[in-house]
Scaffold this active site. Structure first.
Site, PDB file in Angstrom:
ATOM      1  N   HIS A 345       0.810  -1.233   0.000  1.00  0.00           N
ATOM      2  CA  HIS A 345       0.000   0.000   0.000  1.00  0.00           C
ATOM      3  C   HIS A 345       0.831   1.264   0.000  1.00  0.00           C
ATOM      4  O   HIS A 345       0.270   2.350   0.135  1.00  0.00           O
ATOM      5  CB  HIS A 345      -0.907   0.059   1.230  1.00  0.00           C
ATOM      6  CG  HIS A 345      -1.929  -1.016   1.313  1.00  0.00           C
ATOM      7  ND1 HIS A 345      -3.202  -0.860   0.813  1.00  0.00           N
ATOM      8  CD2 HIS A 345      -1.868  -2.258   1.815  1.00  0.00           C
ATOM      9  CE1 HIS A 345      -3.890  -1.971   1.034  1.00  0.00           C
ATOM     10  NE2 HIS A 345      -3.099  -2.844   1.642  1.00  0.00           N
ATOM     11  N   THR A 631      -9.087   6.002  -1.868  1.00  0.00           N
ATOM     12  CA  THR A 631     -10.411   5.371  -1.999  1.00  0.00           C
ATOM     13  C   THR A 631     -11.491   6.418  -1.740  1.00  0.00           C
ATOM     14  O   THR A 631     -12.597   6.303  -2.250  1.00  0.00           O
ATOM     15  CB  THR A 631     -10.572   4.193  -1.019  1.00  0.00           C
ATOM     16  OG1 THR A 631     -10.081   4.591   0.263  1.00  0.00           O
ATOM     17  CG2 THR A 631      -9.815   2.971  -1.493  1.00  0.00           C
ATOM     18  N   LYS A 635     -15.303   7.397  -3.497  1.00  0.00           N
ATOM     19  CA  LYS A 635     -16.547   7.655  -2.756  1.00  0.00           C
ATOM     20  C   LYS A 635     -17.178   8.964  -3.215  1.00  0.00           C
ATOM     21  O   LYS A 635     -18.392   9.053  -3.413  1.00  0.00           O
ATOM     22  CB  LYS A 635     -16.269   7.678  -1.251  1.00  0.00           C
ATOM     23  CG  LYS A 635     -15.801   6.315  -0.723  1.00  0.00           C
ATOM     24  CD  LYS A 635     -15.162   6.384   0.660  1.00  0.00           C
ATOM     25  CE  LYS A 635     -14.430   5.063   0.938  1.00  0.00           C
ATOM     26  NZ  LYS A 635     -13.560   5.126   2.127  1.00  0.00           N
TER      27      LYS A 635
HETATM   28  C1  26Y Z   1       3.937   0.587   9.572  1.00  0.00           C
HETATM   29  C2  26Y Z   1       2.965   1.617  10.057  1.00  0.00           C
HETATM   30  C3  26Y Z   1       3.645   2.938  10.344  1.00  0.00           C
HETATM   31  C4  26Y Z   1       1.857   1.839   9.077  1.00  0.00           C
HETATM   32  C5  26Y Z   1       0.550   1.803   9.550  1.00  0.00           C
HETATM   33  C6  26Y Z   1      -0.502   2.067   8.704  1.00  0.00           C
HETATM   34  C7  26Y Z   1       2.084   2.103   7.732  1.00  0.00           C
HETATM   35  C8  26Y Z   1       1.016   2.355   6.887  1.00  0.00           C
HETATM   36  C9  26Y Z   1      -0.297   2.334   7.364  1.00  0.00           C
HETATM   37  C10 26Y Z   1      -1.446   2.641   6.514  1.00  0.00           C
HETATM   38  C11 26Y Z   1      -1.326   2.931   5.233  1.00  0.00           C
HETATM   39  C12 26Y Z   1      -2.478   3.296   4.411  1.00  0.00           C
HETATM   40  O1  26Y Z   1      -3.574   3.537   4.887  1.00  0.00           O
HETATM   41  N1  26Y Z   1      -2.265   3.365   3.107  1.00  0.00           N
HETATM   42  C13 26Y Z   1      -3.317   3.714   2.181  1.00  0.00           C
HETATM   43  O2  26Y Z   1      -3.920   2.510   1.731  1.00  0.00           O
HETATM   44  C14 26Y Z   1      -5.044   2.775   0.921  1.00  0.00           C
HETATM   45  C15 26Y Z   1      -5.670   1.445   0.577  1.00  0.00           C
HETATM   46  O3  26Y Z   1      -4.893   0.765  -0.343  1.00  0.00           O
HETATM   47  C16 26Y Z   1      -4.655   3.564  -0.315  1.00  0.00           C
HETATM   48  O4  26Y Z   1      -5.825   3.902  -1.013  1.00  0.00           O
HETATM   49  C17 26Y Z   1      -3.907   4.832   0.063  1.00  0.00           C
HETATM   50  O5  26Y Z   1      -3.405   5.471  -1.103  1.00  0.00           O
HETATM   51  C18 26Y Z   1      -2.761   4.495   0.995  1.00  0.00           C
HETATM   52  O6  26Y Z   1      -2.124   5.674   1.458  1.00  0.00           O
END
Ligand code: 26Y
Length: 788
Positions: A345, A631, A635
């Site tokens: 992601h 996402t 929406k």
């Molecule tokens: C490792 C820790 C610091 C961590 C915790 C949560 C790293 C990342 C995340 C969450 C990341 C996240 O929400 N990413 C998003 O995922 C969505 C679903 O795929 C995407 O639409 C979005 O662009 C992306 O930023």
């Protein structure tokens, strides 16, 4: 009639209350329990049919499930809206008050967690046997408030109320070990953990559309292991007993509120192993209950890793196969790989997880040995392979990649960039492993549930099939020249805007003109998402309105929503600046109703459900190449907002679907961004070329928006001059001009309406049902078990 009696019975027998003394909370819990009873029938039937069919099951492992409120979802999916509304009215209660009493289950940070929740809805609607596995955090994402414009965090406490949807499963308990040492004897290994924590399951039924199928969201909570505790207790060391008890429970105490900066904390690693190990044990127990040969596991089990957070699943499954089932390592590794797949992601280097070998060795000593064995096996086969173990760290991205049979990105552009950047070398070695699965959103929550006025209009026009087959919305394109339909479409939008204005009026005391353009940016606050650029554009617009107060300006309401990670100081400065600027602009009689900024605190899923149906313009303005997908963008477009956006993430595909003429595009492309960064002094040059931007930055630097503390934003402005990594300055002019183009279109409501309708009509492909079918076909080899 029975609904009413059922609710009264639940009130009496489960809550011990009579109707006279029941509070809103009591009514809500009683109603929720009645709905849960209804779901149980579906749920049992699905379980029976799954056992009979013995199909491949999907296990979705995610640290985050951002599910929000469940009550309206349950009512909608069970098709009980009329029944419930009638019963509640007959009981003399207010439906909206009751359903809004439910706290959000905020068990996630943002996009990744919400995606997991949409996927659960689609898996159930499609009838694919699946479990979601995660952590039952006692405290979800912190609550945000503002004090003098600055973010203040307070712990979230959803579980102080009864979570009516779940069933505790005391029988599904597993011992999860940490630390200790590994004993090697006669070529086999035995791990003796130094500490043991119990994982207890809590199941929430997830029922799909029409109540046709039910899956399970199984969340683990951490508890002390009784025998371990008893030892200290029996020794008379009651304090030690209490300490170890408290320590065990910390594992599921709180969601880490950071979604970008990986901090390498021991507790986070423990959380990851805790829920992953419990999930693997649980799915193996289920498998072994009716299969004898562990070698057939990949035919029955598909494990999806939602980012690297559960990547320890690879070594854990190998460990069980080798140490407990006696498989040789060179058989266990490929067998595990056939079960696992990994979704990436993010490309942001600071978000990629790495754990020091030292911490890994101390916390999971046997796993570190297995990771070394995995590294060795891969290195032997592919001597040029990038390493999992690097500079004393375990790199979880490489581990997840090497242990997965498929790795997917979440939008077409993101997947290409994954191939070209983070995993370029692994991609060369395994050219068929990386595939794309563009994200999607569930139309049940993100149109049917959150936008009743539009839902009714659409259903009256084309029937209800769109709810499970969103591509049917294309039929709305025929209504483009139907003036009566267009009027009704815009009347629905206006109704949603009036509702939002009332809510903002009540909660924030700001009066909004519902005929102004509602321009919305809601998402986590991050430099790459460029809320700052949106704010700078707002100040520039304000300047120009004041310079030329008699011009025919398109009135705008700028709406912001989102939280900053507590330790992310630049993001917190941006929040404060938005609030400071809002104070000045909202008080200006010259611009008056024509320009307002509102930033309601504590953005969450419920707030998204209010804001999205009322939006005219959707801000998707990240630096190209940085937003994996987005996402929220989907929406908004589904609910008839036009997008102003860059060629980033899923924006690219949204624009392809809605047509370039129905999308406000601006800014540098991902390629151009990379190229621009090689120019020395690119941001200073961009500022010097833009008098409009210079003026805005000058005002902020002078303290125009913080007169009591004029130097407050020197840091922020200085950063834009000298290290504007996210190219706010380079895209500013193009963004400003495109906003004025949007203003122009908005002045001709028929044109705006036609464009908005085409957006709604073109979003069918972005249903998470389509996404899940893609995963099922391309990755899992899983099928629907739903009897036709
Ligand atoms: C490792 C820790 C610091 C961590 C915790 C949560 C790293 C990342 C995340 C969450 C990341 C996240 O929400 N990413 C998003 O995922 C969505 C679903 O795929 C995407 O639409 C979005 O662009 C992306 O930023």
């Amino acid at each position: 009639m029975t609904m009413k009696t059922d609710i009264l019975n639940r009130l009496k027998y489960s809550l011990g209350k009579d109707a006279e003394n029941a509070s809103t909370y009591d009514w809500r819990i009683a109603l929720s329990l009645v709905l849960r009873d209804q779901m149980v029938e579906t749920w049992f039937r699905s379980t029976r049919e799954t056992y009979a069919a013995s199909p491949k099951r999907v296990y979705y492992l995610s640290m985050e499930f951002l599910i929000g409120r469940l009550i309206e979802d349950m009512i909608a999916n069970l098709r009980m809206e009329d029944t419930v509304k009638t019963a509640i009215a007959e009981l003399g209660q207010d439906y909206d008050t009751i359903v809004h009493d439910e706290p959000d289950a905020a068990l996630g940070n943002g996009g990744l967690g919400r995606l997991a929740a949409c996927f659960m809805d689609s898996l159930a609607t499609l009838g694919i046997p699946a479990f979601g596995y995660g952590i039952r955090y006692e405290h979800g994402l912190f609550e945000q408030s503002f004090a003098q414009g600055q973010q203040v965090e307070k712990p979230e406490t959803w579980l102080t109320q009864r979570h009516a949807w779940e069933f505790e499963r005391p029988e599904a308990r597993y011992r999860i070990g940490f630390g200790g040492h590994v004993e090697h004897r006669d070529g086999s290994a035995r791990w003796h953990p130094g500490e043991v924590v119990m994982a207890t399951a809590h199941d929430t039924p997830v029922v799909g559309w029409n109540g046709d199928w039910g899956n399970t969201l199984r969340l683990w909570s951490a508890e002390p292991s009784k025998d371990f505790d008893l030892e200290s207790f029996n020794r008379g060391d009651y304090l030690a007993a209490g300490r170890s008890e408290a320590l065990a429970r910390t594992i599921s105490r709180v969601l880490y509120p950071d979604d970008t900066t990986e901090s390498g904390k021991e507790l986070r690693l423990k959380q990851e192993y805790f829920f992953t190990a419990a999930s693997i044990m649980d799915l193996l127990r289920r498998y072994l209950a009716d299969h004898d040969d562990i070698r057939d596991l990949p035919d029955y089990v598909a494990i999806q890793l939602n980012d690297t957070h559960p990547a320890i699943a690879g070594p854990e499954l190998v460990r069980i196969l080798v140490d407990e089932h006696g498989l040789p390592m060179d058989e266990a590794i490929p067998l595990t790989r056939r079960c696992l797949a990994y979704t990436n992601h993010t490309l942001l280097p600071e978000a990629l997880e790495r754990w020091s070998e030292h911490l890994m060795g101390r916390t999971l000593p046997r796993h570190l040995e297995i990771i070394r064995a995995i590294e060795h096996a891969h290195q032997t086969e592919f001597p040029d392979s990038p390493r999992i173990l690097d500079h004393g760290d375990v790199r979880m991205g490489e581990l997840a990649f090497i242990m997965a049979h498929k790795v997917n990105g979440v939008s077409a552009l993101h997947t290409e960039l994954v191939k070209q950047t983070v995993f370029a070398d692994l991609h060369r070695i395994h050219p068929d492993r990386i595939i794309n699965q563009t994200n999607g959103i569930t139309p049940r929550r993100w149109l049917y549930g959150c936008n009743p006025s539009l839902r009714h209009l659409i259903t009256d026009a084309i029937g209800e099939g769109w709810v499970t087959d969103l591509e049917q919305l294309t039929a709305l394109k025929d209504k483009r020249d139907d003036a009566a339909f267009i009027d009704a479409f815009m009347a629905s939008k206006r109704e949603n805007k009036v509702n939002l204005s009332n809510w903002i009026g009540q909660t924030m005391g700001v009066a909004l003109d519902p005929d102004a353009m509602f321009d919305v940016q809601i998402k986590r606050i991050h430099e790459y998402k460029r809320q700052l650029m949106n704010l700078l554009e707002t100040v520039a617009l304000w300047n120009e309105m004041r310079d030329n107060p008699n011009a025919d300006w398109t009135p705008r309401i700028k709406i912001f929503g989102g939280k900053a990670a507590p330790g992310y100081f630049v993001a917190k400065d941006i929040i404060r600046l938005i609030n400071d600027v809002a104070q000045v602009i909202n008080a200006d009689p010259v611009t008056g109703d024509r320009l307002k900024i509102v930033y309601p605190p504590n953005y969450n899923v419920t707030m998204a459900e209010r804001l999205i149906p009322a939006a005219d313009l959707s801000e998707q303005i990240s630096t190209a190449g940085k937003e994996a997908s987005g996402t929220g963008n989907m929406k908004f477009a589904l609910n008839g907002a036009l997008t102003i956006g860059t060629l980033d993430g899923a924006n690219v595909e949204i624009r392809d679907h809605v047509g370039t003429e129905n999308f406000f595009l601006f800014g540098l492309t991902a390629q151009e961004v990379m190229e621009r960064r090689t120019h020395h002094g690119y941001s200073r040059a961009a500022i010097e070329a833009s008098p409009r931007l210079q003026r805005v930055l000058g005002q902020i630097a002078e303290g125009r928006f913080a007169p009591q503390d004029p130097s407050r934003y020197h840091g922020l402005v200085g950063m834009l001059y000298d290290h504007d990594y996210f190219l706010v300055t380079c895209d500013f002019d193009s963004y400003f001009d495109t906003q004025r183009r949007a203003d122009m279109v908005y002045q001709t409501p028929e044109n705006w309406a036609a464009m908005a309708l085409v957006n709604t009509a073109s979003m069918g492909w972005f249903s998470s049902d389509r996404t899940i079918k893609g995963y099922a076909h391309d990755i899992w080899g899983a099928k629907s078990v739903l009897s036709a």
